[in-house]
Design a protein around this motif. Structure first.
Motif, PDB file in Angstrom:
ATOM      1  N   GLN A  38      -0.544  -7.214  -7.224  1.00  0.00           N
ATOM      2  CA  GLN A  38      -2.099  -7.795  -7.163  1.00  0.00           C
ATOM      3  C   GLN A  38      -2.901  -6.750  -7.563  1.00  0.00           C
ATOM      4  O   GLN A  38      -2.778  -5.518  -6.811  1.00  0.00           O
ATOM      5  CB  GLN A  38      -2.427  -8.437  -5.685  1.00  0.00           C
ATOM      6  N   ASP A  39      -3.680  -6.632  -8.465  1.00  0.00           N
ATOM      7  CA  ASP A  39      -4.757  -5.761  -8.845  1.00  0.00           C
ATOM      8  C   ASP A  39      -6.010  -6.200  -8.159  1.00  0.00           C
ATOM      9  O   ASP A  39      -6.206  -7.425  -7.835  1.00  0.00           O
ATOM     10  CB  ASP A  39      -4.891  -5.911 -10.446  1.00  0.00           C
ATOM     11  N   CYS A  40      -6.875  -5.490  -7.969  1.00  0.00           N
ATOM     12  CA  CYS A  40      -8.104  -5.449  -7.266  1.00  0.00           C
ATOM     13  C   CYS A  40      -8.800  -6.817  -7.678  1.00  0.00           C
ATOM     14  O   CYS A  40      -9.136  -6.842  -8.921  1.00  0.00           O
ATOM     15  CB  CYS A  40      -8.965  -4.317  -7.317  1.00  0.00           C
ATOM     16  N   ARG A  41      -9.099  -7.402  -6.841  1.00  0.00           N
ATOM     17  CA  ARG A  41      -9.909  -8.891  -7.074  1.00  0.00           C
ATOM     18  C   ARG A  41      -9.094  -9.838  -7.894  1.00  0.00           C
ATOM     19  O   ARG A  41      -9.990 -10.793  -8.636  1.00  0.00           O
ATOM     20  CB  ARG A  41     -11.288  -8.485  -7.513  1.00  0.00           C
ATOM     21  N   LEU A  80       0.319   4.923 -15.039  1.00  0.00           N
ATOM     22  CA  LEU A  80      -0.873   4.800 -14.367  1.00  0.00           C
ATOM     23  C   LEU A  80      -1.123   3.249 -14.172  1.00  0.00           C
ATOM     24  O   LEU A  80      -1.777   3.141 -13.098  1.00  0.00           O
ATOM     25  CB  LEU A  80      -2.029   5.336 -15.446  1.00  0.00           C
ATOM     26  N   SER A  81      -0.652   2.685 -14.906  1.00  0.00           N
ATOM     27  CA  SER A  81      -0.818   1.133 -15.128  1.00  0.00           C
ATOM     28  C   SER A  81      -0.033   0.587 -13.847  1.00  0.00           C
ATOM     29  O   SER A  81      -0.301  -0.778 -13.580  1.00  0.00           O
ATOM     30  CB  SER A  81      -0.213   0.453 -16.396  1.00  0.00           C
ATOM     31  N   ASP A  82       0.855   1.161 -13.110  1.00  0.00           N
ATOM     32  CA  ASP A  82       1.476   0.491 -11.976  1.00  0.00           C
ATOM     33  C   ASP A  82       0.669   0.563 -10.734  1.00  0.00           C
ATOM     34  O   ASP A  82       1.018   0.204  -9.797  1.00  0.00           O
ATOM     35  CB  ASP A  82       2.776   1.487 -11.543  1.00  0.00           C
ATOM     36  N   SER A  83      -0.559   1.419 -10.819  1.00  0.00           N
ATOM     37  CA  SER A  83      -1.302   1.356  -9.730  1.00  0.00           C
ATOM     38  C   SER A  83      -1.991  -0.227  -9.349  1.00  0.00           C
ATOM     39  O   SER A  83      -2.406  -0.863 -10.181  1.00  0.00           O
ATOM     40  CB  SER A  83      -2.726   2.228  -9.965  1.00  0.00           C
ATOM     41  N   ALA A  84      -1.496  -0.545  -8.217  1.00  0.00           N
ATOM     42  CA  ALA A  84      -1.899  -1.791  -7.815  1.00  0.00           C
ATOM     43  C   ALA A  84      -1.446  -1.994  -6.268  1.00  0.00           C
ATOM     44  O   ALA A  84      -1.046  -1.053  -5.730  1.00  0.00           O
ATOM     45  CB  ALA A  84      -1.256  -3.069  -8.313  1.00  0.00           C
ATOM     46  N   THR A  85      -1.393  -3.070  -5.678  1.00  0.00           N
ATOM     47  CA  THR A  85      -1.156  -3.519  -4.514  1.00  0.00           C
ATOM     48  C   THR A  85       0.199  -4.214  -4.606  1.00  0.00           C
ATOM     49  O   THR A  85       0.231  -5.262  -5.421  1.00  0.00           O
ATOM     50  CB  THR A  85      -2.025  -4.165  -3.451  1.00  0.00           C
ATOM     51  N   TYR A  86       1.152  -3.947  -3.863  1.00  0.00           N
ATOM     52  CA  TYR A  86       2.528  -4.507  -4.029  1.00  0.00           C
ATOM     53  C   TYR A  86       2.721  -5.216  -2.614  1.00  0.00           C
ATOM     54  O   TYR A  86       2.774  -5.061  -1.706  1.00  0.00           O
ATOM     55  CB  TYR A  86       3.651  -3.905  -4.384  1.00  0.00           C
ATOM     56  N   LYS A 104      -0.473  -0.339  -0.932  1.00  0.00           N
ATOM     57  CA  LYS A 104      -1.442   0.039  -1.919  1.00  0.00           C
ATOM     58  C   LYS A 104      -0.527   1.501  -2.960  1.00  0.00           C
ATOM     59  O   LYS A 104      -0.085   2.203  -2.045  1.00  0.00           O
ATOM     60  CB  LYS A 104      -2.604   0.431  -1.669  1.00  0.00           C
ATOM     61  N   LEU A 105      -0.509   1.171  -4.067  1.00  0.00           N
ATOM     62  CA  LEU A 105       0.070   2.492  -4.853  1.00  0.00           C
ATOM     63  C   LEU A 105      -1.105   2.777  -5.762  1.00  0.00           C
ATOM     64  O   LEU A 105      -1.605   2.187  -6.558  1.00  0.00           O
ATOM     65  CB  LEU A 105       1.171   1.964  -5.849  1.00  0.00           C
TER      66      LEU A 105
END
Lengths: 109, 114
Positions: A38-41, A80-86, A104-105
């Motif tokens: 899940q990406d922010c919002r 960098l694009s892996d930054s998200a909530t898992y 959160k990563l």
């Protein structure tokens, strides 16, 4: 005890690193297991299903340990694009589907 | 677009008003779920339909909340006498007929109660 538990993090890792998340679940009768991103919002999006024998999709590996009631997600060569909530997800079929609170990563350049 | 569709995307309402959200699932999916999500939390299960039957309802769903899926296709979630604590993202998801099918989410409806 929560039905599905995850370490909320954040996990801050450098690009190229390997990172692993665990998730424990309380219902031993659970049948289906998934990891969502899940990406922010944004809404959660399916990353991968988790099979009993373990499964891999590119840089991502998921494993299930029924005896200890946990699932794991391994990310190799972090981008960098892996930054998200898992989000760890358990249930399916005739059971309700329960989400963990998410891990959160943040991948750092 | 054959994904899950939710309307409206955003809803701002005053405390005490009633609101209704709509979800159109993926057409061949017979299972439909409603979740609520607040900042920093994972989605919390609200209720679940298989076809038109509401099979499970969370204790989080007070008597001010009601969900329907009258013809086994689209679903509505109504909140009566809204409270500020109802402010959240309301997510709808659907899944296929096979046990263990993953959930596919809509974009959500963001509710703000002032």
């Amino acid at each position: 005890r929560k039905e599905v538990e995850q370490d909320p993090g954040p996990f801050n890792v450098p690009e190229g690193a390997t990172v692993a998340f665990n998730c424990t679940y309380s219902n031993s009768a659970s049948q289906s297991f998934f990891w969502y991103r899940q990406d922010c919002r944004k809404e959660p999006k399916l990353l991968m299903s988790v099979y009993s024998s373990g499964n891999e999709d590119g840089r991502f590996t998921a494993q299930l340990n029924r005896a200890s009631q946990y699932i794991s997600l391994l990310i190799r060569d972090s981008k960098l694009s892996d930054s998200a909530t898992y989000l760890c997800v358990v249930g399916g079929g005739y059971q309700k589907v329960t989400f963990g609170t998410g891990t959160k990563l943040q991948v750092i350049p | 677009d054959t994904g899950v569709s939710q309307n409206p995307r955003h809803k701002i309402t005053k405390r005490g008003q009633n609101v209704t959200f709509r979800c159109d699932p993926i057409s061949e999916h017979n299972r439909l779920y409603w979740y609520r999500q607040t900042l920093g939390q994972g989605p919390e299960f609200l209720t679940y339909f298989q076809n038109e039957a509401q099979l499970e309802k969370s204790r989080l769903l007070s008597d001010r909340f009601s969900a329907e899926r009258p013809k086994g296709s689209f679903s509505t979630l109504e909140i009566q006498r809204t409270e500020q604590g109802d402010s959240a993202m309301y997510l709808c998801a659907s899944s296929g007929r096979t046990d263990g099918s993953p959930l596919h989410f809509g974009n959500g409806t963001r509710l703000t109660v002032t």
